[in-house]
Design a protein around this motif. Structure first.
Motif, PDB file in Angstrom:
ATOM      1  N   PHE A  28      -3.927 -43.333 -53.633  1.00 51.17           N
ATOM      2  CA  PHE A  28      -4.789 -42.367 -52.967  1.00 51.17           C
ATOM      3  C   PHE A  28      -5.454 -41.565 -54.226  1.00 51.17           C
ATOM      4  O   PHE A  28      -6.465 -41.209 -54.282  1.00 51.17           O
ATOM      5  CB  PHE A  28      -4.034 -41.339 -52.093  1.00 51.17           C
ATOM      6  CG  PHE A  28      -4.558 -39.894 -51.893  1.00 51.17           C
ATOM      7  CD1 PHE A  28      -5.762 -39.978 -51.211  1.00 51.17           C
ATOM      8  CD2 PHE A  28      -4.022 -38.746 -52.477  1.00 51.17           C
ATOM      9  CE1 PHE A  28      -6.648 -38.855 -50.896  1.00 51.17           C
ATOM     10  CE2 PHE A  28      -4.864 -37.695 -52.273  1.00 51.17           C
ATOM     11  CZ  PHE A  28      -5.993 -37.619 -51.597  1.00 51.17           C
ATOM     12  N   LEU A  29      -4.493 -40.928 -55.209  1.00 50.35           N
ATOM     13  CA  LEU A  29      -5.054 -40.205 -56.263  1.00 50.35           C
ATOM     14  C   LEU A  29      -5.981 -40.990 -57.039  1.00 50.35           C
ATOM     15  O   LEU A  29      -6.936 -40.607 -57.708  1.00 50.35           O
ATOM     16  CB  LEU A  29      -3.983 -39.492 -57.275  1.00 50.35           C
ATOM     17  CG  LEU A  29      -2.912 -38.472 -56.655  1.00 50.35           C
ATOM     18  CD1 LEU A  29      -1.767 -38.367 -57.255  1.00 50.35           C
ATOM     19  CD2 LEU A  29      -3.695 -37.318 -56.085  1.00 50.35           C
ATOM     20  N   VAL A  30      -5.572 -42.221 -57.620  1.00 50.06           N
ATOM     21  CA  VAL A  30      -6.455 -43.264 -58.172  1.00 50.06           C
ATOM     22  C   VAL A  30      -7.706 -43.579 -57.657  1.00 50.06           C
ATOM     23  O   VAL A  30      -8.931 -43.427 -58.113  1.00 50.06           O
ATOM     24  CB  VAL A  30      -5.612 -44.496 -58.494  1.00 50.06           C
ATOM     25  CG1 VAL A  30      -6.751 -45.584 -59.030  1.00 50.06           C
ATOM     26  CG2 VAL A  30      -4.676 -44.279 -59.532  1.00 50.06           C
ATOM     27  N   ASN A  31      -7.563 -43.669 -56.375  1.00 53.54           N
ATOM     28  CA  ASN A  31      -8.942 -43.953 -55.558  1.00 53.54           C
ATOM     29  C   ASN A  31      -9.981 -42.799 -55.384  1.00 53.54           C
ATOM     30  O   ASN A  31     -11.069 -43.052 -55.434  1.00 53.54           O
ATOM     31  CB  ASN A  31      -8.700 -44.259 -54.116  1.00 53.54           C
ATOM     32  CG  ASN A  31      -7.771 -45.650 -53.953  1.00 53.54           C
ATOM     33  OD1 ASN A  31      -7.952 -46.432 -54.802  1.00 53.54           O
ATOM     34  ND2 ASN A  31      -7.555 -45.861 -52.915  1.00 53.54           N
ATOM     35  N   ARG A  32      -9.382 -41.535 -55.692  1.00 61.22           N
ATOM     36  CA  ARG A  32     -10.116 -40.460 -55.623  1.00 61.22           C
ATOM     37  C   ARG A  32     -10.608 -39.932 -57.085  1.00 61.22           C
ATOM     38  O   ARG A  32     -11.176 -38.757 -57.266  1.00 61.22           O
ATOM     39  CB  ARG A  32      -9.807 -39.034 -55.068  1.00 61.22           C
ATOM     40  CG  ARG A  32      -9.455 -39.689 -53.299  1.00 61.22           C
ATOM     41  CD  ARG A  32      -9.073 -38.307 -52.840  1.00 61.22           C
ATOM     42  NE  ARG A  32      -9.882 -37.409 -52.765  1.00 61.22           N
ATOM     43  CZ  ARG A  32     -10.800 -36.952 -51.921  1.00 61.22           C
ATOM     44  NH1 ARG A  32     -11.137 -37.984 -51.158  1.00 61.22           N
ATOM     45  NH2 ARG A  32     -11.741 -36.043 -52.027  1.00 61.22           N
ATOM     46  N   GLY A  33     -10.289 -41.020 -58.289  1.00 59.91           N
ATOM     47  CA  GLY A  33     -10.829 -40.615 -59.471  1.00 59.91           C
ATOM     48  C   GLY A  33      -9.887 -39.580 -60.074  1.00 59.91           C
ATOM     49  O   GLY A  33     -10.241 -39.018 -61.226  1.00 59.91           O
ATOM     50  N   ARG A  34      -8.785 -39.184 -59.549  1.00 55.43           N
ATOM     51  CA  ARG A  34      -7.702 -38.442 -60.225  1.00 55.43           C
ATOM     52  C   ARG A  34      -6.674 -38.976 -60.998  1.00 55.43           C
ATOM     53  O   ARG A  34      -5.367 -39.056 -60.487  1.00 55.43           O
ATOM     54  CB  ARG A  34      -6.947 -37.398 -59.125  1.00 55.43           C
ATOM     55  CG  ARG A  34      -8.107 -36.830 -58.386  1.00 55.43           C
ATOM     56  CD  ARG A  34      -7.756 -36.277 -56.844  1.00 55.43           C
ATOM     57  NE  ARG A  34      -6.475 -35.104 -57.340  1.00 55.43           N
ATOM     58  CZ  ARG A  34      -5.715 -34.645 -56.386  1.00 55.43           C
ATOM     59  NH1 ARG A  34      -6.058 -34.802 -54.845  1.00 55.43           N
ATOM     60  NH2 ARG A  34      -4.764 -33.823 -56.515  1.00 55.43           N
ATOM     61  N   ALA A  35      -7.119 -39.640 -61.891  1.00 53.42           N
ATOM     62  CA  ALA A  35      -6.162 -40.501 -62.835  1.00 53.42           C
ATOM     63  C   ALA A  35      -5.157 -39.746 -63.419  1.00 53.42           C
ATOM     64  O   ALA A  35      -4.004 -40.148 -63.637  1.00 53.42           O
ATOM     65  CB  ALA A  35      -6.754 -41.154 -63.932  1.00 53.42           C
TER      66      ALA A  35
END
Length: 393
Positions: free
Chosen positions: A252-259
């Motif tokens: 979820f975090l990756v999908n929202r650009g929150r690497a």
């Protein structure tokens, strides 16, 4: 050993030898007779012959207790749309001694379900008493699982509402988790949450599977406020997240650009005695590449090695693809070479980008080595697949 000693004590050596030879011959004969049945079932492609062969071995335990042979036969008959054959074979099995074992009936229910014969699967569950088989939550869950293969909200609701009381079945957490997963898959997330409430009213605590299923569904539908709330509720209730739960959150975090947040969670996991896996690392690596931080992706990859993890084919594919995209052809070349020497082959489009980059840098020898490794693939790539790569060289 005791029986052999008694035999030797009271019988002559010649008679003892005859008995041993006779037993060995009988065992060998049975083995030779039974083994071909499994081989023939596996190789037979004609539906009529397959049906007759299985029917002839209906009481052969080596065939019936072989899960693969059973499932493969039904699958191929379903593929040929010979549902009449499937019905005859499975209905006959119910009349045999194994039909009184619930575990065997669960298999029949699931086989009917996978063949798309939902009514037959449910009738098998409803009529278990008629062939002397005790019904428990195991067979109930199998029937419920079959209903979810062709999900219909009304059918699942009715089954959960009426069947347990009618047949004296006490549902367990697995029952509710099957229902929640199916309702989520249909997109009725709020109704799935209500099923969890019913689970609690039933006296059962939602477990990590319950929470993970719901969190994943709400994240996928971009309802992250509810997903985060479920995560907090899970922790407050003392339900410990498992690896899958962490991976759902990191995805979820990756999908929202929150690497960076995903990486923070990755680093937190070992402190909570939760070891990441290749899936976890692959998501964080990809997250940094996509967010425009290739150096951080490389650092995560190096840290993974430092913790004793070995990259799998998906991590190699991710690294090579994004390294080439970032113009880092030297490291891309090294990783592609290592990957293919392990008999893992990246996507040919990625290989094409790498070859093009190497050639433009004047590193033709390295490009040719990559092509040599590509040609060593078993089974080989087709000429049509290789044509774009050859045009680069």
């Amino acid at each position: 050993m005791l029986s052999l000693r008694l035999t030797r004590r009271f019988c002559s050596s010649s008679s003892s030898s005859s008995i041993a030879t006779g037993v060995a011959s009988t065992s060998l004969a049975e083995s030779n007779q039974n083994e071909p049945a499994l081989v023939k079932l596996k190789s037979e492609r004609d539906p009529d012959k397959l049906f007759n062969l299985f029917k002839a071995n209906a009481t052969n335990h080596l065939v019936i207790e072989n899960r693969f042979a059973f499932e493969d036969t039904v699958s191929r008959l379903a593929g040929a749309r010979r549902f009449d054959f499937i019905e005859e074979l499975l209905e006959h099995q119910k009349t045999l001694p194994q039909g009184r074992r619930e575990g065997f009936i669960v298999r029949i229910i699931m086989l009917y379900g996978k063949a798309g014969m939902t009514k037959h699967a449910l009738d098998t569950f409803y009529n278990m008493d008629s062939y002397g088989c005790k019904r428990t939550v195991k067979s109930f869950n199998a029937a419920l699982k079959v209903l979810t293969l062709k999900p219909d909200l009304h059918s699942i609701h009715d089954f959960l509402l009426h069947v347990p009381s009618k047949y004296g079945v006490v549902m367990d957490a697995f029952s509710f988790n099957i229902a929640i997963k199916s309702v989520c898959d249909m997109g009725f997330l709020d109704k799935a949450s209500l099923v969890m409430k019913e689970m609690e009213n039933y006296g059962l605590k939602p477990d990590v599977v319950t929470y993970t299923t719901l969190i994943s569904a709400f994240y996928k539908h971009d309802r992250y406020v509810v997903g985060n709330g479920l995560w907090n509720h899970m922790v407050l209730k003392g339900c410990r997240p498992n690896l899958t739960t962490f991976n759902v959150r990191i995805q979820f975090l990756v999908n929202r650009g929150r690497a960076w947040d995903a990486n923070d969670l990755l680093m937190l996991m070992p402190k909570l005695q939760m070891e990441p896996d290749n899936v976890t690392y692959n998501m964080v690596i990809k997250g940094f590449f996509v967010a425009g931080f290739p150096e951080m992706a490389e650092r995560v990859y190096t840290a993974m090695h430092g913790r004793g993890y070995k990259p799998n084919v998906k991590i190699y594919q991710t690294m090579i693809h994004y390294l080439c995209k970032a113009g880092k052809f030297d490291l891309g070349y090294t990783m592609c070479k290592d990957c293919m020497r392990k008999k893992w082959y990246p996507n040919l489009d990625t290989v094409g980008v790498l070859l093009d980059g190497l050639v433009k840098k004047g590193q033709v020898d390295q490009a040719k080595l990559i092509m040599e490794l590509v040609h060593k693939r078993v089974p080989p790539f087709s000429s049509k697949q290789l044509l774009p790569l050859k045009s680069i060289l």
